[in-house]
Motif scaffolding. Sequence first.
Motif: not given
Length: 257
Positions: A170-176, A179-186, A190-197, A213-216
């Motif tokens: 899921s996405a916390g924020a999407v810009d040009e 995908v970004m999020d507001f929480d570093l650990q989340e 999410a980045r690790a999940v994508l690497a497994c698929g 968001g704060f974190v890419r």
Amino acid sequence: MLTRRHGAILKLLEARGALTVGALAQELGVSTETVRREIRALVEAGAAVRVHGAVGLAGQIGEAPFERRMRENAAAKGAIARALAERIGDGDSLMLDTGTTTSFLARALLDRRRLTVVTNSLDIARTLATVNGNRIFMAGGALRSDSGAALGATALDFIQGFTVQHAIISAGAVDETGVMDFDLQEAEFARAVLACGERRVVVTDASKFGRRGFVRVTGFEGLHDLISDQPPPPGIAASIAAAGVSITLAAAADEGR
């Protein structure tokens, strides 16, 4: 007898949670004294309660943040979940991060059989475990009190041992830029999940478009599919198209049913 203004206050509290008198007065375009008078009537009727300098619906005070987020844009999230569930068959393997839209997806998958699901979400694990011969692998670690999610090094180490057909975040924020999020650990999870698929999917309702968001988490080049309820704004849509990512509009898919 509840007045039209009482109804407007209750709608605002249902949609946005507890609000201060000042915020309600601004939303309704009336004086704070008028709002106090209306709140007094609602409290006396048992429809609202005062809490910490604000007022909220009687049934929602004490509600967990995750439960409150599950009610936000629920129709859009449900449509997104159904659209993605149509692509997941019996026996498929998938990895899901924590998020309200992925929790909606878990509910949309209740009629699938023999799924293999890897997740850090207690809600998702609880929804799909013990039914239809599913196998659920729950990442360990300390659970967040606000979301029931396991995060941190232990959770990351756990999921890196899996390869799945569908990696869904899921996405916390999407810009040009992606995908970004507001929480570093989340974001790290999410980045690790994508690497497994084998197929990497992001689900997001349209309210996330244009947020920063704060974190890419990932650029669009790291994705195969984006599923939403409305088209992205032109700038974001152009970036998605340039990366070769497929966009599915859930509302349009549901209209043909």
